[in-house]
Motif scaffolding. Structure first.
Motif, PDB file in Angstrom:
ATOM      1  N   ASP A  90      50.682  34.317  53.154  1.00  0.00           N
ATOM      2  CA  ASP A  90      51.781  34.888  54.235  1.00  0.00           C
ATOM      3  C   ASP A  90      52.286  33.458  55.015  1.00  0.00           C
ATOM      4  OD1 ASP A  90      51.664  37.423  53.420  1.00  0.00           O
ATOM      5  OD2 ASP A  90      50.324  38.335  55.102  1.00  0.00           O
ATOM      6  N   ILE A  91      51.355  32.582  55.044  1.00  0.00           N
ATOM      7  CA  ILE A  91      51.811  31.429  56.003  1.00  0.00           C
ATOM      8  C   ILE A  91      51.823  30.143  55.200  1.00  0.00           C
ATOM      9  CG2 ILE A  91      50.785  32.502  57.987  1.00  0.00           C
ATOM     10  CD1 ILE A  91      48.587  30.411  57.856  1.00  0.00           C
ATOM     11  N   VAL A  92      51.127  29.970  54.009  1.00  0.00           N
ATOM     12  CA  VAL A  92      51.342  28.516  53.186  1.00  0.00           C
ATOM     13  C   VAL A  92      50.880  28.992  51.770  1.00  0.00           C
ATOM     14  CG1 VAL A  92      50.242  27.248  55.122  1.00  0.00           C
ATOM     15  CG2 VAL A  92      48.577  28.581  53.391  1.00  0.00           C
ATOM     16  N   PRO A  93      51.667  28.168  50.801  1.00  0.00           N
ATOM     17  CA  PRO A  93      51.422  28.346  49.310  1.00  0.00           C
ATOM     18  C   PRO A  93      49.993  28.259  49.041  1.00  0.00           C
ATOM     19  CG  PRO A  93      52.999  26.709  49.782  1.00  0.00           C
ATOM     20  CD  PRO A  93      52.535  26.993  51.284  1.00  0.00           C
ATOM     21  N   THR A  94      49.681  29.401  48.276  1.00  0.00           N
ATOM     22  CA  THR A  94      48.279  29.708  47.924  1.00  0.00           C
ATOM     23  C   THR A  94      48.195  30.072  46.706  1.00  0.00           C
ATOM     24  OG1 THR A  94      48.044  30.822  50.092  1.00  0.00           O
ATOM     25  CG2 THR A  94      46.602  31.633  48.390  1.00  0.00           C
ATOM     26  N   VAL A  95      46.915  29.576  46.031  1.00  0.00           N
ATOM     27  CA  VAL A  95      46.482  29.656  44.751  1.00  0.00           C
ATOM     28  C   VAL A  95      45.287  30.552  44.641  1.00  0.00           C
ATOM     29  CG1 VAL A  95      45.641  28.676  42.557  1.00  0.00           C
ATOM     30  CG2 VAL A  95      47.415  27.543  43.888  1.00  0.00           C
ATOM     31  N   MET A  96      45.276  31.719  43.925  1.00  0.00           N
ATOM     32  CA  MET A  96      44.137  32.622  43.722  1.00  0.00           C
ATOM     33  C   MET A  96      43.740  32.704  42.339  1.00  0.00           C
ATOM     34  SD  MET A  96      42.129  34.728  45.670  1.00  0.00           S
ATOM     35  CE  MET A  96      40.612  35.571  44.893  1.00  0.00           C
ATOM     36  N   LEU A  97      42.522  32.385  42.147  1.00  0.00           N
ATOM     37  CA  LEU A  97      41.778  32.265  40.810  1.00  0.00           C
ATOM     38  C   LEU A  97      40.766  33.331  40.439  1.00  0.00           C
ATOM     39  CD1 LEU A  97      41.579  28.487  40.642  1.00  0.00           C
ATOM     40  CD2 LEU A  97      43.514  29.940  39.844  1.00  0.00           C
ATOM     41  N   PHE A  98      40.674  33.704  39.447  1.00  0.00           N
ATOM     42  CA  PHE A  98      39.562  34.847  39.059  1.00  0.00           C
ATOM     43  C   PHE A  98      38.635  34.210  37.752  1.00  0.00           C
ATOM     44  CE2 PHE A  98      41.669  38.923  40.262  1.00  0.00           C
ATOM     45  CZ  PHE A  98      41.311  38.531  41.596  1.00  0.00           C
ATOM     46  N   VAL A  99      37.357  34.549  37.856  1.00  0.00           N
ATOM     47  CA  VAL A  99      36.507  34.200  36.833  1.00  0.00           C
ATOM     48  C   VAL A  99      36.027  35.650  36.403  1.00  0.00           C
ATOM     49  CG1 VAL A  99      35.821  31.891  37.320  1.00  0.00           C
ATOM     50  CG2 VAL A  99      34.447  33.746  38.192  1.00  0.00           C
ATOM     51  N   PRO A 100      35.524  35.692  35.097  1.00  0.00           N
ATOM     52  CA  PRO A 100      35.071  37.184  34.634  1.00  0.00           C
ATOM     53  C   PRO A 100      33.937  37.749  35.270  1.00  0.00           C
ATOM     54  CG  PRO A 100      35.629  35.411  32.611  1.00  0.00           C
ATOM     55  CD  PRO A 100      35.375  34.667  34.193  1.00  0.00           C
ATOM     56  N   SER A 101      33.984  38.903  35.291  1.00  0.00           N
ATOM     57  CA  SER A 101      32.729  40.019  35.873  1.00  0.00           C
ATOM     58  C   SER A 101      32.258  40.832  34.666  1.00  0.00           C
ATOM     59  CB  SER A 101      33.356  40.963  36.949  1.00  0.00           C
ATOM     60  OG  SER A 101      33.832  40.418  38.112  1.00  0.00           O
ATOM     61  N   VAL A 102      31.033  40.576  34.436  1.00  0.00           N
ATOM     62  CA  VAL A 102      30.469  41.458  33.565  1.00  0.00           C
ATOM     63  C   VAL A 102      30.563  43.053  33.754  1.00  0.00           C
ATOM     64  CG1 VAL A 102      28.394  42.091  32.062  1.00  0.00           C
ATOM     65  CG2 VAL A 102      28.951  39.459  32.850  1.00  0.00           C
ATOM     66  N   ASP A 103      31.224  43.632  32.831  1.00  0.00           N
ATOM     67  CA  ASP A 103      31.585  45.051  32.689  1.00  0.00           C
ATOM     68  C   ASP A 103      32.411  45.353  33.929  1.00  0.00           C
ATOM     69  OD1 ASP A 103      30.067  45.760  30.612  1.00  0.00           O
ATOM     70  OD2 ASP A 103      28.211  45.824  31.652  1.00  0.00           O
ATOM     71  N   GLY A 104      33.239  44.491  34.759  1.00  0.00           N
ATOM     72  CA  GLY A 104      33.761  44.751  35.977  1.00  0.00           C
ATOM     73  C   GLY A 104      33.063  45.158  36.823  1.00  0.00           C
ATOM     74  N   ILE A 105      31.660  44.954  37.013  1.00  0.00           N
ATOM     75  CA  ILE A 105      31.079  45.753  38.559  1.00  0.00           C
ATOM     76  C   ILE A 105      31.046  44.703  39.448  1.00  0.00           C
ATOM     77  CG2 ILE A 105      28.630  46.574  38.913  1.00  0.00           C
ATOM     78  CD1 ILE A 105      28.432  47.373  36.038  1.00  0.00           C
ATOM     79  N   SER A 106      31.210  45.313  40.677  1.00  0.00           N
ATOM     80  CA  SER A 106      31.187  44.431  41.720  1.00  0.00           C
ATOM     81  C   SER A 106      30.815  45.560  42.973  1.00  0.00           C
ATOM     82  CB  SER A 106      32.426  43.838  42.013  1.00  0.00           C
ATOM     83  OG  SER A 106      32.385  42.937  43.161  1.00  0.00           O
TER      84      SER A 106
END
Length: 421
Positions: free
Chosen positions: A359-375
């Motif tokens: 909302d205030i500055v240019p932002t980069v958001m990155l993901f790496v894989p989650s096994v079975d999508g569990i969190s």
């Protein structure tokens, strides 16, 4: 590798027997993890500062007086949670920043901006509400004094909890020109597709509610059914109504949950007098979310109108769906291509501190894989190779940001905001 060894050490603070962590914000284990990070900063030439709401910064100055590229995530966890959520992003940020600093020292990166690793306070919102608390204060969304007065279920304030662990600071946060964050996906898409890096383009919209159902305490063994005002019955109807909302739309279009539920007086022979709950509904489609919002309000009104209980909506908050800046997405795609890492554009269903920062500055958001999508579970897992590829990707991304490939041409609106520190 040093990163994996440090991650294992960091994961020992608040470790659970099942391989996760229990490390809620400003607890003793959070304090131990923070001290580990501060020691890491000291050993690697970063200067540690802490602001008034407990956000930690490890700074390195390349250009006197220049603003900072921020990179980080959060160290706090949900109760009995996974060890990767948030914490991976903080340590990855530290390693990426150190690599960039070494490149600057060798002359292979010519910096336009300085660099700061950040650990945001209370991203999870499990001990103190709301979530995304530290980054919310940073961007000016929340007032610091108000946040310091927030209490947990035991009545301990944010101010006292931070003081107890030695992280109620007073330093001025660094001026920010851009922000980067890496996180586990918390979903199955990257693993299913065999893709290494996710590049986030926007967040799902979400509505969150705090609701109280008021009944009347009485004896379970002596009160006739017709005379009962059972808060738990009314609350249960609302729980089922929230779940039923998801069936009114196409599959996967809406998520709805009641994740927190407190009963008073919670005795086996007393009709409950009060129930408080937290409801969370989310969608990638803002129109779907607003339709679900209206349906939920109607369901709550129907429970209230029946007369057995009274229902109050104590708080209701909207987190809209907004986009990450396209220049950041394109920068990350170029970095992945140069590194030979497969990537894809995607949305984030979960909230992250980057949702605030964009909302205030240019932002980069990155993901790496989650096994079975569990969190948010002790079963949470990301493979070591994916963790290391993520660090490599983040370092390349941050190097480009420090060189000024985004953040230079901020709009006058963004550049003029006091909150864009």
């Amino acid at each position: 590798m040093a990163f994996l060894d440090d991650f294992q050490t960091m994961s020992s603070f608040g470790a659970t027997a099942a391989g996760g962590v229990h490390r809620e914000a400003a607890t003793a284990d959070d304090g131990r993890t923070r001290r580990f990070l501060a020691d890491w900063f000291d050993r690697h030439g970063f200067t540690t500062t802490v602001d008034v709401v407990g956000n930690m910064y490890g700074t390195v100055e390349f250009v006197s007086g220049a603003p900072y590229v921020l990179v980080g995530s959060h160290l706090d966890s949900q109760p009995t949670a996974g060890k990767y959520d948030g914490a991976y992003g903080v340590l990855a940020a530290a390693y990426a920043a150190h690599e960039v600093a070494e490149c600057v020292e060798r002359g292979s990166v010519t910096p336009q901006f300085n660099l700061a690793v950040v650990n945001w306070f209370n991203e999870e919102g499990s001990r103190f509400s709301p979530s995304l608390m530290g980054s919310g204060v940073f961007i000016g969304k929340f007032d610091a004094d108000d946040i310091l007065k927030v209490t947990d279920r035991r009545g301990v304030s944010v101010r006292d909890a931070l003081s107890d662990i030695g992280f109620h600071g007073g330093s001025t946060p660094p001026d920010s020109v851009s922000y980067a964050e890496i996180h586990i996906e918390q979903g199955p898409i990257l693993e299913q597709e065999g893709t290494t890096i996710g590049i986030v383009t926007a967040n799902w919209a979400a509505r969150k509610y705090s609701i109280t159902v008021h009944g009347e305490q009485s004896h379970t063994g002596a009160t006739h059914m017709a005379l009962r005002h059972d808060a738990l019955v009314g609350a249960s109807r609302i729980v089922l109504a929230a779940r039923e909302l998801t069936t009114r739309f196409p599959e996967q279009a809406l998520l709805a949950s009641v994740g927190e539920f407190d009963i008073e007086p919670n005795s086996p022979i007393v009709v409950p007098s009060k129930v408080t709950m937290a409801i969370d509904i989310r969608s990638s489609d803002p129109d779907v979310l607003e339709q679900a919002h209206a349906m939920l309000l109607a369901a709550i009104a129907a429970v209230d109108a029946d007369g057995e209980v009274q229902v109050s909506i104590d708080t209701s908050a909207l987190r809209p769906s907004t986009s990450y800046q396209v220049e950041g997405v394109e920068l990350a795609e170029a970095a992945a291509q140069d590194l030979g890492l497969s990537c894809r554009r995607m949305l984030t269903m979960a909230g992250h501190d980057s949702v605030n920062l964009k909302d205030i500055v240019p932002t980069v958001m990155l993901f790496v894989p989650s096994v079975d999508g569990i969190s948010h579970s002790e079963k949470e897992l990301t493979h070591d190779t994916d963790l290391l590829d993520g660090v490599k990707m983040l370092a390349e991304t941050v190097a480009r940001m420090v060189r000024g490939e985004i953040g230079v041409g901020r709009s006058s609106e963004l550049a003029g905001m006091e909150g864009a520190r």
